[in-house]
Design an enzyme around this catalytic site. Structure first.
Site, PDB file in Angstrom:
ATOM      1  N   HIS A   1      57.068  42.413  40.929  1.00  0.00           N
ATOM      2  CA  HIS A   1      57.159  41.406  41.792  1.00  0.00           C
ATOM      3  C   HIS A   1      55.695  40.562  42.013  1.00  0.00           C
ATOM      4  O   HIS A   1      55.948  39.430  42.239  1.00  0.00           O
ATOM      5  CB  HIS A   1      57.458  41.846  43.149  1.00  0.00           C
ATOM      6  CG  HIS A   1      58.839  42.410  43.149  1.00  0.00           C
ATOM      7  ND1 HIS A   1      59.476  42.511  44.275  1.00  0.00           N
ATOM      8  CD2 HIS A   1      59.526  42.785  42.260  1.00  0.00           C
ATOM      9  CE1 HIS A   1      60.830  43.153  44.144  1.00  0.00           C
ATOM     10  NE2 HIS A   1      60.875  43.039  42.934  1.00  0.00           N
ATOM     11  N   ASN A   2      54.797  41.184  42.014  1.00  0.00           N
ATOM     12  CA  ASN A   2      53.571  40.143  42.395  1.00  0.00           C
ATOM     13  C   ASN A   2      52.921  39.835  41.174  1.00  0.00           C
ATOM     14  O   ASN A   2      51.744  39.034  41.181  1.00  0.00           O
ATOM     15  CB  ASN A   2      52.534  40.872  43.300  1.00  0.00           C
ATOM     16  CG  ASN A   2      53.166  41.358  44.404  1.00  0.00           C
ATOM     17  OD1 ASN A   2      52.856  42.617  44.734  1.00  0.00           O
ATOM     18  ND2 ASN A   2      54.133  40.862  45.145  1.00  0.00           N
TER      19      ASN A   2
ATOM     20  N   ARG B   1      57.139  32.734  43.332  1.00  0.00           N
ATOM     21  CA  ARG B   1      56.250  33.074  44.499  1.00  0.00           C
ATOM     22  C   ARG B   1      54.907  33.242  44.144  1.00  0.00           C
ATOM     23  O   ARG B   1      53.944  33.045  44.724  1.00  0.00           O
ATOM     24  CB  ARG B   1      56.663  34.332  45.029  1.00  0.00           C
ATOM     25  CG  ARG B   1      58.230  34.069  45.979  1.00  0.00           C
ATOM     26  CD  ARG B   1      58.964  35.274  46.083  1.00  0.00           C
ATOM     27  NE  ARG B   1      60.418  35.178  46.462  1.00  0.00           N
ATOM     28  CZ  ARG B   1      61.436  35.822  46.620  1.00  0.00           C
ATOM     29  NH1 ARG B   1      61.267  37.147  46.043  1.00  0.00           N
ATOM     30  NH2 ARG B   1      62.526  35.589  47.116  1.00  0.00           N
TER      31      ARG B   1
ATOM     32  N   CYS C   1      36.806  51.724  45.112  1.00  0.00           N
ATOM     33  CA  CYS C   1      35.685  51.737  46.294  1.00  0.00           C
ATOM     34  C   CYS C   1      36.214  52.911  47.304  1.00  0.00           C
ATOM     35  O   CYS C   1      37.006  53.549  46.961  1.00  0.00           O
ATOM     36  CB  CYS C   1      35.389  50.450  47.090  1.00  0.00           C
ATOM     37  SG  CYS C   1      36.699  49.789  48.239  1.00  0.00           S
ATOM     38  N   GLY C   2      35.639  53.114  48.353  1.00  0.00           N
ATOM     39  CA  GLY C   2      35.910  54.158  49.367  1.00  0.00           C
ATOM     40  C   GLY C   2      37.344  54.008  49.706  1.00  0.00           C
ATOM     41  O   GLY C   2      38.333  55.036  49.428  1.00  0.00           O
TER      42      GLY C   2
ATOM     43  N   GLY D   1      37.566  46.900  50.405  1.00  0.00           N
ATOM     44  CA  GLY D   1      36.592  46.061  50.474  1.00  0.00           C
ATOM     45  C   GLY D   1      36.620  45.691  48.981  1.00  0.00           C
ATOM     46  O   GLY D   1      36.588  44.147  48.921  1.00  0.00           O
TER      47      GLY D   1
ATOM     48  N   ASP E   1      31.895  50.761  43.589  1.00  0.00           N
ATOM     49  CA  ASP E   1      30.916  50.699  44.190  1.00  0.00           C
ATOM     50  C   ASP E   1      30.360  52.173  44.145  1.00  0.00           C
ATOM     51  O   ASP E   1      30.961  53.029  43.349  1.00  0.00           O
ATOM     52  CB  ASP E   1      30.996  50.150  45.775  1.00  0.00           C
ATOM     53  CG  ASP E   1      31.571  51.197  46.693  1.00  0.00           C
ATOM     54  OD1 ASP E   1      32.506  52.035  46.122  1.00  0.00           O
ATOM     55  OD2 ASP E   1      31.770  50.654  47.805  1.00  0.00           O
ATOM     56  N   HIS E   2      29.358  52.688  45.016  1.00  0.00           N
ATOM     57  CA  HIS E   2      29.057  53.977  44.918  1.00  0.00           C
ATOM     58  C   HIS E   2      29.978  55.058  45.392  1.00  0.00           C
ATOM     59  O   HIS E   2      30.111  55.980  44.869  1.00  0.00           O
ATOM     60  CB  HIS E   2      27.875  54.268  45.959  1.00  0.00           C
ATOM     61  CG  HIS E   2      27.904  53.712  47.204  1.00  0.00           C
ATOM     62  ND1 HIS E   2      28.116  52.150  47.670  1.00  0.00           N
ATOM     63  CD2 HIS E   2      28.262  54.365  48.373  1.00  0.00           C
ATOM     64  CE1 HIS E   2      28.188  52.206  48.797  1.00  0.00           C
ATOM     65  NE2 HIS E   2      28.359  53.474  49.363  1.00  0.00           N
TER      66      HIS E   2
ATOM     67  N   ARG F   1      62.543  33.960  40.776  1.00  0.00           N
ATOM     68  CA  ARG F   1      62.129  34.145  42.292  1.00  0.00           C
ATOM     69  C   ARG F   1      60.730  34.580  42.304  1.00  0.00           C
ATOM     70  O   ARG F   1      60.043  34.166  43.249  1.00  0.00           O
ATOM     71  CB  ARG F   1      63.208  34.789  43.191  1.00  0.00           C
ATOM     72  CG  ARG F   1      63.208  36.077  42.913  1.00  0.00           C
ATOM     73  CD  ARG F   1      64.258  36.705  43.884  1.00  0.00           C
ATOM     74  NE  ARG F   1      64.558  38.166  43.768  1.00  0.00           N
ATOM     75  CZ  ARG F   1      64.948  38.822  42.777  1.00  0.00           C
ATOM     76  NH1 ARG F   1      65.375  38.271  41.879  1.00  0.00           N
ATOM     77  NH2 ARG F   1      65.142  40.291  43.045  1.00  0.00           N
ATOM     78  N   HIS F   2      60.397  35.574  41.408  1.00  0.00           N
ATOM     79  CA  HIS F   2      59.071  36.065  41.532  1.00  0.00           C
ATOM     80  C   HIS F   2      58.238  35.359  41.023  1.00  0.00           C
ATOM     81  O   HIS F   2      57.068  35.086  41.134  1.00  0.00           O
ATOM     82  CB  HIS F   2      59.097  37.449  40.894  1.00  0.00           C
ATOM     83  CG  HIS F   2      60.261  38.662  41.562  1.00  0.00           C
ATOM     84  ND1 HIS F   2      60.116  38.792  42.872  1.00  0.00           N
ATOM     85  CD2 HIS F   2      61.286  39.212  40.905  1.00  0.00           C
ATOM     86  CE1 HIS F   2      60.956  39.898  43.061  1.00  0.00           C
ATOM     87  NE2 HIS F   2      61.882  39.981  42.036  1.00  0.00           N
TER      88      HIS F   2
ATOM     89  N   ARG G   1      38.107  57.539  48.371  1.00  0.00           N
ATOM     90  CA  ARG G   1      38.231  58.338  49.613  1.00  0.00           C
ATOM     91  C   ARG G   1      39.605  58.623  50.497  1.00  0.00           C
ATOM     92  O   ARG G   1      39.695  59.014  51.380  1.00  0.00           O
ATOM     93  CB  ARG G   1      37.364  57.850  50.767  1.00  0.00           C
ATOM     94  CG  ARG G   1      35.869  58.085  50.005  1.00  0.00           C
ATOM     95  CD  ARG G   1      35.038  57.354  51.230  1.00  0.00           C
ATOM     96  NE  ARG G   1      33.480  57.336  50.775  1.00  0.00           N
ATOM     97  CZ  ARG G   1      32.623  56.488  51.135  1.00  0.00           C
ATOM     98  NH1 ARG G   1      32.786  55.730  52.168  1.00  0.00           N
ATOM     99  NH2 ARG G   1      31.343  56.742  50.733  1.00  0.00           N
TER     100      ARG G   1
ATOM    101  N   GLY H   1      39.365  51.137  48.704  1.00  0.00           N
ATOM    102  CA  GLY H   1      40.105  50.060  47.826  1.00  0.00           C
ATOM    103  C   GLY H   1      40.127  48.803  48.634  1.00  0.00           C
ATOM    104  O   GLY H   1      40.444  47.795  47.827  1.00  0.00           O
TER     105      GLY H   1
HETATM  106  C1  RB5 Z   1      31.115  52.283  51.398  1.00  0.00           C
HETATM  107  O1  RB5 Z   1      30.549  53.331  52.397  1.00  0.00           O
HETATM  108  C2  RB5 Z   1      32.409  51.660  51.727  1.00  0.00           C
HETATM  109  O2  RB5 Z   1      32.457  51.128  52.851  1.00  0.00           O
HETATM  110  C3  RB5 Z   1      33.234  50.833  50.596  1.00  0.00           C
HETATM  111  O3  RB5 Z   1      33.341  52.038  49.486  1.00  0.00           O
HETATM  112  C4  RB5 Z   1      34.748  50.367  50.947  1.00  0.00           C
HETATM  113  O4  RB5 Z   1      35.543  51.534  51.415  1.00  0.00           O
HETATM  114  C5  RB5 Z   1      34.696  49.212  51.557  1.00  0.00           C
HETATM  115  O5  RB5 Z   1      35.941  48.694  51.821  1.00  0.00           O
END
Ligand code: RB5
Length: 148
Positions: A97-98, A136, A64-65, A69, A7-8, A132-133, A108, A67
């Protein structure tokens, strides 16, 4: 082929990762976004996650900010195992493992240098070939299919 999306807030980090991937000769498809203009992360998570789930891309890297969302959104797509990582140990273990197929990072939260380190680990680490992995990970599919 690696699926990239952001995202931005994640845009500058995605661009830095593209420079890194170019330097090591790894190919990618950039599903956007393509600027720091505010956008909704689920749109870009879905584009990249569908490309991984349908086999067009072998794995994905999303930013994202935080990671968080973008990972929640990616994990809504069947077949996706997206992991938010901020440290080297987690990046390695989520492959071992995953069998994670998408790495998510917070622009951020961690530095570009750390994100490149985690990307390198994620791309270089194979899933462990241990029953086992694998059992799962199969159970994760069972949840998706309503069997668990
Ligand atoms: C954007 O402001 C922020 O909410 C998005 O990048 C992210 O961190 C959401 O989980």
């Amino acid at each position: 082929m690696i699926a990239l999306a952001c995202d931005h807030a994640g845009y500058p980090l995605k661009e830095a990762l593209k420079t890194y991937l170019d330097s090591i000769g790894r190919t990618y498809t950039d599903f956007g976004t393509y600027s720091e203009e505010s956008v909704d992360y689920p749109i870009y998570a879905a584009k990249a996650a569908h490309a991984v789930a349908d086999g067009t891309c072998e794995c994905g890297i999303l930013c994202c900010g935080t990671g968080i969302g973008i990972s929640i959104a990616a994990n809504k797509v069947k077949g996706i195992r997206a992991a938010v990582c901020s440290d080297a140990y987690s990046a390695e273990m989520t492959r071992l493992h995953n069998n994670a197929n998408i790495l998510c990072m917070g622009a951020r939260v961690i530095s570009e240098e750390k994100a490149i380190e985690l990307t390198q680990i994620f791309l270089d680490t194979p899933a462990l070939n241990e029953e086992r992995h694998q059992r799962r990970v199969k159970m994760l599919e069972d949840i998706e299919n309503g069997k668990l």
